[in-house]
Design a protein around this motif. Structure first.
Motif, short mmCIF file in Angstrom:
data_model
loop_
_atom_site.label_atom_id
_atom_site.label_comp_id
_atom_site.label_asym_id
_atom_site.label_seq_id
_atom_site.Cartn_x
_atom_site.Cartn_y
_atom_site.Cartn_z
N VAL A 70 0.80 -3.70 -13.10
CA VAL A 70 0.66 -4.32 -11.78
C VAL A 70 -0.60 -5.15 -11.71
O VAL A 70 -0.60 -6.28 -11.19
CB VAL A 70 0.64 -3.23 -10.68
N ALA A 71 -1.69 -4.62 -12.24
CA ALA A 71 -2.97 -5.34 -12.20
C ALA A 71 -2.87 -6.68 -12.91
O ALA A 71 -3.40 -7.69 -12.43
CB ALA A 71 -4.07 -4.48 -12.82
N ARG A 72 -2.19 -6.71 -14.05
CA ARG A 72 -2.05 -7.97 -14.79
C ARG A 72 -1.15 -8.94 -14.04
O ARG A 72 -1.41 -10.13 -14.00
CB ARG A 72 -1.51 -7.69 -16.19
N ALA A 107 3.88 1.82 2.33
CA ALA A 107 4.69 2.18 1.16
C ALA A 107 6.15 2.25 1.57
O ALA A 107 6.50 2.86 2.59
CB ALA A 107 4.23 3.51 0.58
N PHE A 108 7.02 1.62 0.78
CA PHE A 108 8.47 1.62 1.01
C PHE A 108 9.09 2.53 -0.04
O PHE A 108 9.12 2.18 -1.23
CB PHE A 108 9.04 0.22 0.90
N VAL A 166 2.57 -8.15 -1.48
CA VAL A 166 3.60 -7.13 -1.70
C VAL A 166 3.78 -6.92 -3.20
O VAL A 166 3.98 -7.87 -3.95
CB VAL A 166 4.94 -7.54 -1.06
N ILE A 167 3.71 -5.66 -3.60
CA ILE A 167 3.96 -5.26 -5.00
C ILE A 167 5.33 -4.61 -5.04
O ILE A 167 5.57 -3.61 -4.34
CB ILE A 167 2.88 -4.29 -5.50
N VAL A 220 7.82 -5.72 -12.64
CA VAL A 220 6.81 -5.74 -11.58
C VAL A 220 6.75 -7.15 -11.01
O VAL A 220 6.69 -8.14 -11.75
CB VAL A 220 5.41 -5.35 -12.11
N ARG A 221 6.78 -7.25 -9.69
CA ARG A 221 6.68 -8.56 -9.05
C ARG A 221 5.63 -8.47 -7.94
O ARG A 221 5.66 -7.54 -7.13
CB ARG A 221 8.03 -8.98 -8.47
N VAL A 222 4.71 -9.45 -7.89
CA VAL A 222 3.64 -9.47 -6.88
C VAL A 222 3.73 -10.78 -6.13
O VAL A 222 3.68 -11.86 -6.73
CB VAL A 222 2.25 -9.31 -7.52
#
Length: 442
Positions: free
Chosen positions: A87-89, A108-109, A132-133, A140-142
């Motif tokens: 996620v960080a990347r 949180a969903f 949104v993460i 992973v999509r940000v």
């Protein structure tokens, strides 16, 4: 009706009942009810939260605590360091996770089944912007987004009893409005010398998300009454930027700011012989001391070039800036300097140069502000400051038109939306609008 037709009709009816039962089952699972007014074939609209259909999830809301990171929050939902690193990347280009701050809200969903797995995580960067993460297996999509902002035009009149800031609190006005008014009138009004009975009328846009104010938008006009005199602020676009002008068409922007910082008090003035508060001897004090909390931002009073930055004995951390016309400004006892400030750097009026401190010989946090002309010290409070270029001849008719519309609204002469200035990029829409008569401009 023949036997074959009855069989076909019966089969169709059973199929329809099965579909209806399935639909009601889904509705029941989501805790909702079917709309009696829904037309055949109509799809019920989803209730979106951060762009996500919240009806599909279990929602948990929280606030980032001091010292908390995304890793510790995700650990609550069984998400380990490998996924957090992924996620960080993915977030680095959208919103670096190191920028998460305590006190900011998150949502949180969770999947609405026995796993309660985290599928989406929304973090509020500000009152209006969010990130949104989204997690889907190894994917992973940000993404980032903004909440819908509603703008409400307001006209307010208030009288000052102590300070501009307290006036805002007393009248339930946004503190941001105080900052904006002090910016607009920074060259003409001494906000350290406001008197009881001073006051203002202002027309501005206030921005809301739902029913929560998220700040002030454009100020569309203001009248500030100070020491028995009225000061006007009329917005007008001359060139590429909207700035503010007085009722005569003179720019409110002067070549020298009234003061290099906001919302303080003057603790000591320019003097040829002052009893030094620490040394207890009389000697000249060639500056004005502004008492302010440590860390208060300090700004350049005019365009210029930094000619000195460093520690200088009893003056502590100091910055000196050379300006046009043989003028030099000095900023003493700073706690620290603005990032990137170096000797030789050109700065613009209003640029951050440092922060109030108490370095050198000092009894407490304050800014000792000094001015020199051709090497001779002068009293900063008595320096005349000339306005920048006034409204040009080619823009005079348009400015007069906008001024009359703005003053009419400030004086409460009309609530007609056709006579309200809402933009200044194209003035054709206002040229056919009848302006207020002299009797309306009180």
């Amino acid at each position: 009706m023949g036997k074959k037709q009855w069989i076909i009709w019966g089969a169709a009816a059973v199929a329809a009942l099965v579909v209806i039962a399935a639909v009601w089952s889904v509705v029941a699972d989501r805790g909702g009810t079917a709309s009696e007014e829904a037309e055949p074939g109509e799809v019920a609209s989803a209730e979106l939260l951060y762009g996500i259909d919240k009806g599909q999830y279990i929602i948990e809301e929280g606030e980032v605590e001091s010292g908390q990171t995304l890793s510790t929050i995700f650990a609550r939902y069984g998400i380990g360091p490998v996924v957090v690193d992924r996620v960080a990347r993915a977030a680095e280009e959208v919103f670096p996770l190191r920028n998460m701050r305590a006190g900011h809200a998150y949502t949180a969903f969770l999947r609405a089944d026995s796993t309660r797995a985290l599928e989406h995580f929304a973090y509020e960067k500000s009152l209006t912007d969010f990130v949104v993460i989204s997690l889907d297996g190894d994917s992973v999509r940000v993404t980032s987004g903004s909440k819908e902002v509603r703008v409400e035009r307001r006209r307010c009149t208030a009288t000052i009893s102590s300070s501009l800031w307290n006036c805002m609190v007393d009248n339930d006005l946004s503190p941001a409005l105080a900052m904006d008014l002090s910016d607009i009138f920074a060259w003409t009004i001494d906000f350290f010398g406001l008197q009881e009975g001073d006051g203002f009328t202002v027309v501005y846009d206030e921005r809301y998300v739902d029913s929560v104010s998220v700040g002030v938008g454009r100020i569309w006009g203001a009248i500030f009454n100070h020491a028995g005199k009225s000061y006007y602020a009329i917005p007008f676009k001359q060139g590429t930027k909207i700035t503010y002008w007085d009722e005569q068409g003179n720019s409110l922007r002067k070549n020298l700011l009234k003061a290099p910082l906001k919302f303080s008090r003057i603790s000591s003035r320019f003097s040829r012989s002052r009893l030094h508060p620490v040394l207890k001897i009389r000697r000249p004090h060639y500056g004005v001391d502004y008492a302010a909390p440590s860390g208060t931002p300090v700004h350049a009073v005019a365009d210029g070039v930094v000619v000195y930055k460093g520690y200088k004995g009893g003056n502590g951390n100091m910055v000196k800036i050379k300006h046009a016309g043989g003028l030099m400004s000095g900023y003493l006892h700073l706690r620290g300097y603005a990032k990137g400030l170096v000797s030789g750097k050109r700065v613009a009026q209003g640029d951050l140069i440092g922060y109030v401190g108490s370095t050198g010989i000092s009894t407490g946090p304050h800014l000792d502000f000094r001015l020199w002309r051709n090497g001779q010290p002068i009293d900063p409070l008595k320096v005349p400051s000339e306005p920048t270029e006034p409204i040009s001849a080619e823009n005079r008719a348009d400015f007069d038109m906008i001024r009359q519309l703005v003053l009419a609204e400030l004086n409460g002469a009309s609530a007609d939306s056709a006579r309200v200035v809402t933009q200044l990029d194209s003035l054709d829409v206002y040229r056919a609008v009848p302006v207020a008569s002299a009797g309306e401009e009180k």
